[in-house]
Design an enzyme around this catalytic site. Structure first.
Site, short mmCIF file in Angstrom:
data_model
loop_
_atom_site.label_atom_id
_atom_site.label_comp_id
_atom_site.label_asym_id
_atom_site.label_seq_id
_atom_site.Cartn_x
_atom_site.Cartn_y
_atom_site.Cartn_z
NE ARG A 23 62.20 -34.36 -15.37
CZ ARG A 23 61.97 -34.96 -14.20
NH1 ARG A 23 60.43 -35.22 -14.39
NH2 ARG A 23 62.67 -35.79 -13.33
CB ALA A 54 66.43 -42.53 -15.28
NE ARG A 68 68.30 -35.02 -20.76
CZ ARG A 68 67.64 -34.95 -19.48
NH1 ARG A 68 66.34 -35.21 -19.08
NH2 ARG A 68 68.40 -34.21 -18.63
CG ASP A 108 69.36 -39.59 -13.93
OD1 ASP A 108 69.16 -38.88 -13.02
OD2 ASP A 108 68.39 -39.42 -15.06
CG ASN A 119 69.36 -38.39 -8.93
OD1 ASN A 119 68.77 -38.77 -10.04
ND2 ASN A 119 68.93 -37.66 -7.73
O1 MRU Z 1 67.39 -34.06 -16.27
P1 MRU Z 1 66.07 -35.02 -15.55
O2 MRU Z 1 64.89 -33.97 -15.31
O3 MRU Z 1 65.67 -36.01 -16.57
O4 MRU Z 1 66.83 -35.49 -14.33
C1 MRU Z 1 65.88 -36.58 -13.40
C2 MRU Z 1 66.74 -36.87 -12.46
O5 MRU Z 1 67.85 -36.54 -12.04
C3 MRU Z 1 65.70 -37.82 -11.57
O6 MRU Z 1 66.32 -37.76 -10.07
C4 MRU Z 1 66.32 -39.37 -11.96
O7 MRU Z 1 66.06 -39.40 -13.53
C5 MRU Z 1 65.92 -40.50 -11.34
S1 MRU Z 1 64.02 -40.61 -11.30
C6 MRU Z 1 63.63 -41.70 -12.49
#
Ligand code: MRU
Length: 378
Positions: A80, A82, A120, A260, A270
């Site tokens: 997980r 981004a 996703r 994201d 985000n």
């Molecule tokens: O749902 P997730 O855990 O994939 O969400 C991750 C985030 O919101 C991070 O802050 C985001 O991906 C930025 S870090 C690359």
């Protein structure tokens, strides 16, 4: 290329503190218990990833041998963040192209592309990577593999550059708040929001980090805290609702989060709760920065209103998973039986609340003109 010996994957289970010695190195890998790791990588037609659902209680490498398994690993958040999602999606597309049955036509690949894109919806890097690998695949599976590796390598360079530029914002003895996990687990290496913090610490600055718990999946309490603890960076986990109190107490000098997807006007999606922190930062006049590479910018979204927000299973709010004192993992209900919940995974912070975006090309304003300029440079 890192050679991971899966059989020797390190298990930290049994020790609830999961103390691993992590060294944030200046070359391109993280050292966990004396062994170099990337968050995700591909060897032959297999994709390997640190299983983030089992952290911080176990350090386990998950192996996926086909694109559908990689899709599932993205959906169920085995991997997980981004950047890691983007790399996984690129690798999944390469796996599909490498496994294309001889006598099928391109429908198999078209279907695989759709399957990966469905995993996703919010992280821009997923769609960016799938498209690049799909296009490269028109010149053969080998080209697709090469492109997927290239995307992962570029993630490493980008996040290292984000650390370099973001370090300038960090004064010695700073207290920094971050939300969710935007560290080396969320990218192929280094991370985005945590990369400047790692760089600052490596350069000898004293930094203290407040890690938002980040309910319901607790990426802050589980993953950011695990990264910081093992890297020896002083930090505390903060309940999501404690931000205003901390800011009123003048305990936060700077906020850095990841992203994201960033729209053409600078509006930024985000993890849910980021918007709230930005509103508070604005009220308390605390600088609020987003750290993200240009691969997270989506010029097809003119504003944040066009960003699709993932709605996850409400059970993630109603139930929590964790070990008992013997280290046995249980899933328990933490909400009143009979009640239901909502679970939006992201929110959008308006550009007007963002002090700046730390990209791999430098720190820019969160506005259309600056984004246009930074995305048009190669
Ligand atoms: O749902 P997730 O855990 O994939 O969400 C991750 C985030 O919101 C991070 O802050 C985001 O991906 C930025 S870090 C690359």
């Amino acid at each position: 290329m890192i050679k991971a010996d899966i059989k020797k994957a390190i298990y930290c289970s049994g020790t609830l503190t999961a103390k691993c010695n992590i060294e944030i190195k200046t070359n391109n890998s993280m050292n966990v218990n004396g062994k170099d790791y990337r968050t995700i990588w591909m060897e032959g037609s297999s994709v390997f990833m640190i299983d983030q659902n089992r952290l911080p209680f176990e350090f386990v490498i998950f192996k996926s041998e086909n694109y559908l398994t990689t899709c599932k690993a993205i959906t169920d958040m085995t991997t997980r963040g981004a950047g890691a999602i983007g790399a996984a999606a690129g690798f999944a597309m390469a796996q599909a192209l490498m496994s294309k049955p001889e006598k099928t036509n391109d429908l198999f690949i078209e279907q695989a592309k759709k399957d990966i894109q469905k995993t996703r919806p919010t992280a821009r890097n997923l769609f960016y990577a799938v498209e690049l690998v799909f296009e490269a695949g028109k010149n053969g599976a080998e080209e697709a593999f090469r492109m997927a590796q290239q995307i992962a390598e570029k993630d490493i360079d980008d996040s290292r550059a984000i650390g370099f530029y973001g370090n300038d914002l960090i004064e010695d003895s700073s207290s920094i708040l971050t939300h969710c996990n935007a560290g080396w687990l969320a990218f192929v290496d280094y991370g985005t929001a945590l990369s400047p913090i790692y760089t600052a610490c490596n350069s000898g600055k004293k930094v203290f980090v407040w890690a938002d718990e980040t309910r319901p999946r607790s990426q802050g309490a589980r993953l950011t805290a695990w990264e910081l603890y093992n890297a020896g960076i002083p930090h505390r986990i903060v309940p999501d609702s404690a931000g205003a109190w901390l800011m009123a107490q003048k305990k936060i000098n700077l906020i850095i989060t990841g992203a994201d997807r960033i729209a053409a006007n600078g509006d930024t999606a985000n993890k849910i709760g980021t918007f709230e922190k930005a509103v508070l930062a604005n009220y308390f006049k605390i600088p609020f920065y987003i750290a993200a590479p240009t691969s997270t910018f989506d010029l097809n979204c003119s504003t944040g209103n066009e960003i699709i927000i993932e709605q996850r299973n409400p059970e993630e709010v109603l139930y929590q998973t964790g070990p008992d004192e013997k280290g046995i993992i249980h899933r328990i209900r933490v909400a009143s039986p009979g009640s239901t919940a909502i679970n939006p995974a992201f929110d959008v912070t308006p550009a007007s609340l963002i002090t700046g975006i730390i990209s791999e090309k430098g720190i820019i304003k969160a506005d259309q003109e600056s984004i246009r300029k930074v995305t048009s440079k190669n």
